[in-house]
Design a protein around this motif. Structure first.
Motif, PDB file in Angstrom:
ATOM      1  N   VAL A 185      -2.063  43.095  14.474  1.00  0.00           N
ATOM      2  CA  VAL A 185      -1.701  41.676  14.625  1.00  0.00           C
ATOM      3  C   VAL A 185      -2.317  41.093  15.894  1.00  0.00           C
ATOM      4  N   ILE A 186      -2.234  41.823  16.971  1.00  0.00           N
ATOM      5  CA  ILE A 186      -2.783  41.338  18.236  1.00  0.00           C
ATOM      6  C   ILE A 186      -4.303  41.204  18.147  1.00  0.00           C
ATOM      7  N   GLY A 187      -4.961  42.150  17.497  1.00  0.00           N
ATOM      8  CA  GLY A 187      -6.403  42.050  17.316  1.00  0.00           C
ATOM      9  C   GLY A 187      -6.797  40.863  16.465  1.00  0.00           C
ATOM     10  N   ALA A 188      -6.022  40.589  15.415  1.00  0.00           N
ATOM     11  CA  ALA A 188      -6.318  39.448  14.537  1.00  0.00           C
ATOM     12  C   ALA A 188      -6.143  38.131  15.266  1.00  0.00           C
ATOM     13  N   ALA A 189      -5.301  38.110  16.279  1.00  0.00           N
ATOM     14  CA  ALA A 189      -5.074  36.879  17.051  1.00  0.00           C
ATOM     15  C   ALA A 189      -6.184  36.624  18.066  1.00  0.00           C
ATOM     16  N   GLY A 190      -7.097  37.567  18.240  1.00  0.00           N
ATOM     17  CA  GLY A 190      -8.184  37.399  19.192  1.00  0.00           C
ATOM     18  C   GLY A 190      -7.896  38.013  20.554  1.00  0.00           C
ATOM     19  N   LEU A 191      -6.871  38.868  20.633  1.00  0.00           N
ATOM     20  CA  LEU A 191      -6.519  39.553  21.872  1.00  0.00           C
ATOM     21  C   LEU A 191      -6.733  41.057  21.717  1.00  0.00           C
ATOM     22  N   ARG A 192      -6.518  41.819  22.805  1.00  0.00           N
ATOM     23  CA  ARG A 192      -6.683  43.271  22.765  1.00  0.00           C
ATOM     24  C   ARG A 192      -5.432  43.948  23.315  1.00  0.00           C
ATOM     25  N   VAL A 193      -5.154  45.152  22.791  1.00  0.00           N
ATOM     26  CA  VAL A 193      -4.023  45.935  23.292  1.00  0.00           C
ATOM     27  C   VAL A 193      -4.429  46.617  24.582  1.00  0.00           C
ATOM     28  N   GLY A 194      -3.598  46.461  25.617  1.00  0.00           N
ATOM     29  CA  GLY A 194      -3.859  47.100  26.899  1.00  0.00           C
ATOM     30  C   GLY A 194      -3.089  48.406  27.015  1.00  0.00           C
ATOM     31  N   ALA A 195      -2.248  48.507  28.044  1.00  0.00           N
ATOM     32  CA  ALA A 195      -1.456  49.722  28.260  1.00  0.00           C
ATOM     33  C   ALA A 195      -0.315  49.801  27.247  1.00  0.00           C
ATOM     34  N   VAL A 196       0.058  51.023  26.896  1.00  0.00           N
ATOM     35  CA  VAL A 196       1.195  51.272  25.999  1.00  0.00           C
ATOM     36  C   VAL A 196       2.183  52.154  26.750  1.00  0.00           C
ATOM     37  N   ASP A 197       3.357  51.599  27.052  1.00  0.00           N
ATOM     38  CA  ASP A 197       4.399  52.338  27.769  1.00  0.00           C
ATOM     39  C   ASP A 197       5.594  52.553  26.842  1.00  0.00           C
ATOM     40  N   THR A 198       6.384  53.580  27.160  1.00  0.00           N
ATOM     41  CA  THR A 198       7.592  53.855  26.372  1.00  0.00           C
ATOM     42  C   THR A 198       8.817  53.819  27.278  1.00  0.00           C
ATOM     43  N   ILE A 199       9.919  53.320  26.737  1.00  0.00           N
ATOM     44  CA  ILE A 199      11.178  53.268  27.488  1.00  0.00           C
ATOM     45  C   ILE A 199      12.323  53.579  26.530  1.00  0.00           C
ATOM     46  N   PRO A 200      13.438  54.101  27.047  1.00  0.00           N
ATOM     47  CA  PRO A 200      14.621  54.251  26.199  1.00  0.00           C
ATOM     48  C   PRO A 200      15.111  52.880  25.747  1.00  0.00           C
ATOM     49  N   SER A 201      15.556  52.796  24.522  1.00  0.00           N
ATOM     50  CA  SER A 201      16.009  51.515  23.995  1.00  0.00           C
ATOM     51  C   SER A 201      16.950  51.751  22.831  1.00  0.00           C
ATOM     52  N   ALA A 202      17.792  50.771  22.592  1.00  0.00           N
ATOM     53  CA  ALA A 202      18.683  50.851  21.434  1.00  0.00           C
ATOM     54  C   ALA A 202      17.920  50.705  20.131  1.00  0.00           C
ATOM     55  N   SER A 203      16.678  50.201  20.205  1.00  0.00           N
ATOM     56  CA  SER A 203      15.853  50.055  19.012  1.00  0.00           C
ATOM     57  C   SER A 203      15.397  51.413  18.504  1.00  0.00           C
ATOM     58  N   GLU A 204      14.987  51.429  17.262  1.00  0.00           N
ATOM     59  CA  GLU A 204      14.477  52.661  16.664  1.00  0.00           C
ATOM     60  C   GLU A 204      13.262  53.158  17.433  1.00  0.00           C
ATOM     61  N   ALA A 205      13.132  54.436  17.573  1.00  0.00           N
ATOM     62  CA  ALA A 205      11.997  55.017  18.291  1.00  0.00           C
ATOM     63  C   ALA A 205      10.684  54.653  17.599  1.00  0.00           C
ATOM     64  N   GLY A 206       9.683  54.280  18.394  1.00  0.00           N
ATOM     65  CA  GLY A 206       8.352  53.998  17.858  1.00  0.00           C
ATOM     66  C   GLY A 206       8.073  52.540  17.587  1.00  0.00           C
ATOM     67  N   VAL A 207       9.051  51.652  17.761  1.00  0.00           N
ATOM     68  CA  VAL A 207       8.819  50.231  17.514  1.00  0.00           C
ATOM     69  C   VAL A 207       8.656  49.489  18.835  1.00  0.00           C
ATOM     70  N   ILE A 208       8.039  48.317  18.763  1.00  0.00           N
ATOM     71  CA  ILE A 208       7.774  47.526  19.957  1.00  0.00           C
ATOM     72  C   ILE A 208       9.061  46.866  20.437  1.00  0.00           C
ATOM     73  N   VAL A 209       9.351  47.062  21.731  1.00  0.00           N
ATOM     74  CA  VAL A 209      10.535  46.449  22.333  1.00  0.00           C
ATOM     75  C   VAL A 209      10.187  45.097  22.941  1.00  0.00           C
ATOM     76  N   THR A 210       9.056  45.017  23.617  1.00  0.00           N
ATOM     77  CA  THR A 210       8.599  43.769  24.226  1.00  0.00           C
ATOM     78  C   THR A 210       7.107  43.880  24.524  1.00  0.00           C
ATOM     79  N   THR A 211       6.525  42.803  25.001  1.00  0.00           N
ATOM     80  CA  THR A 211       5.104  42.788  25.364  1.00  0.00           C
ATOM     81  C   THR A 211       4.950  42.199  26.765  1.00  0.00           C
ATOM     82  N   ARG A 212       3.842  42.532  27.404  1.00  0.00           N
ATOM     83  CA  ARG A 212       3.485  41.915  28.676  1.00  0.00           C
ATOM     84  C   ARG A 212       2.089  41.355  28.539  1.00  0.00           C
ATOM     85  N   PRO A 213       1.880  40.013  28.594  1.00  0.00           N
ATOM     86  CA  PRO A 213       2.869  38.946  28.767  1.00  0.00           C
ATOM     87  C   PRO A 213       3.770  38.802  27.539  1.00  0.00           C
ATOM     88  N   ALA A 214       4.832  38.050  27.702  1.00  0.00           N
ATOM     89  CA  ALA A 214       5.826  37.922  26.638  1.00  0.00           C
ATOM     90  C   ALA A 214       5.293  37.089  25.475  1.00  0.00           C
TER      91      ALA A 214
END
Length: 246
Positions: free
Chosen positions: A132-161
């Protein structure tokens, strides 16, 4: 009593014809003067089809129109993801319309790609978010992981938002969920390395980095330190680093 008609002499008839000719000639001359002097418009207007200048640089487009006998006027500018800045984005009238010489063609220029809004990829899996990000004309930068109530492996947030504006080709960092931090890390200090590994995996965790250090406690091959410490809550499949005595 009969009335005899008077016959006009030949000289009188000649004068009448001369006067009539002069009147007609004067009318023709007056018409010519009105048409060519007072209102000097062309009697026959030349027409031509509007040349296509879409996508051309401004200077080249104006030259092409001028060579076909048209004028040009810049009406404004608009952003476009494809047409480079300074090139013709739109022309009015469009190409192939037949117009008289001297007609004005209105041109709209491109300012190049406009700002791109960071798409909403929260709750997407990493692979889907990357597409999705590539189709919008942007690129994926760093990928970090954090504990979250969300299911493991899904996106919690982005930087920038989500919703932020960035130029084309900018990077967007992704924060991926490790899953809920609901597993208490067991205490493995004092155990042999293999025993420590079994206890960690039984808790739903994994052994991370293993380093060695000299120690006088407990002999060789004993866990003398663990990170995170025992009792800390961690998400499923999180790693526990061990320090083993030499």
């Amino acid at each position: 009593m009969s009335v005899r008609r008077r016959a006009w002499p030949a000289t009188v008839r000649g004068r009448e014809w001369l006067r009539t000719g002069l009147i007609l000639g004067g009318a023709v001359l007056a018409g010519y003067l009105v048409t060519c002097v007072v209102y000097p418009a062309a009697l026959i207007t030349r027409e031509d089809a509007v040349v296509r200048v879409l996508g051309l640089p401004r200077a080249e487009a104006e030259k092409a129109l001028q060579e076909r006998g048209f004028k040009s006027r810049i009406e404004g500018e608009e952003a476009d993801p494809v047409i480079p800045a300074g090139h013709v984005l739109w022309q009015d009238p469009p190409p192939e319309v037949v117009l008289p010489a001297g007609a004005t063609i209105h041109l709209t220029l491109s300012t190049g790609p406009g700002p791109i809004t960071v798409p909403d990829v929260v709750s997407f899996e990493l692979e889907q978010a990357t597409l999705v990000i590539g189709a919008a004309g942007l690129r994926v930068g760093a990928v970090d992981t954090i504990p979250s109530a969300s299911e493991a492996g899904v996106i919690v947030t982005t930087r920038p938002a989500t919703g932020a504006s960035r130029t084309a080709g900018s990077t967007v960092d992704l924060i991926v969920s490790k899953g809920p931090a609901d597993i208490r890390i067991p205490d493995v200090v004092g155990l042999k390395q293999e025993a420590a590994r079994q206890r960690i995996e039984a808790a739903g965790l994994k052994v991370g980095t293993i380093t060695t250090r000299q120690s006088r406690r407990g002999g060789t091959g004993i866990v003398i330190e663990q990170r995170p410490a025992a009792g800390v809550f961690s998400p499923q499949d999180a790693r526990v680093d061990l320090v083993i005595s030499q």
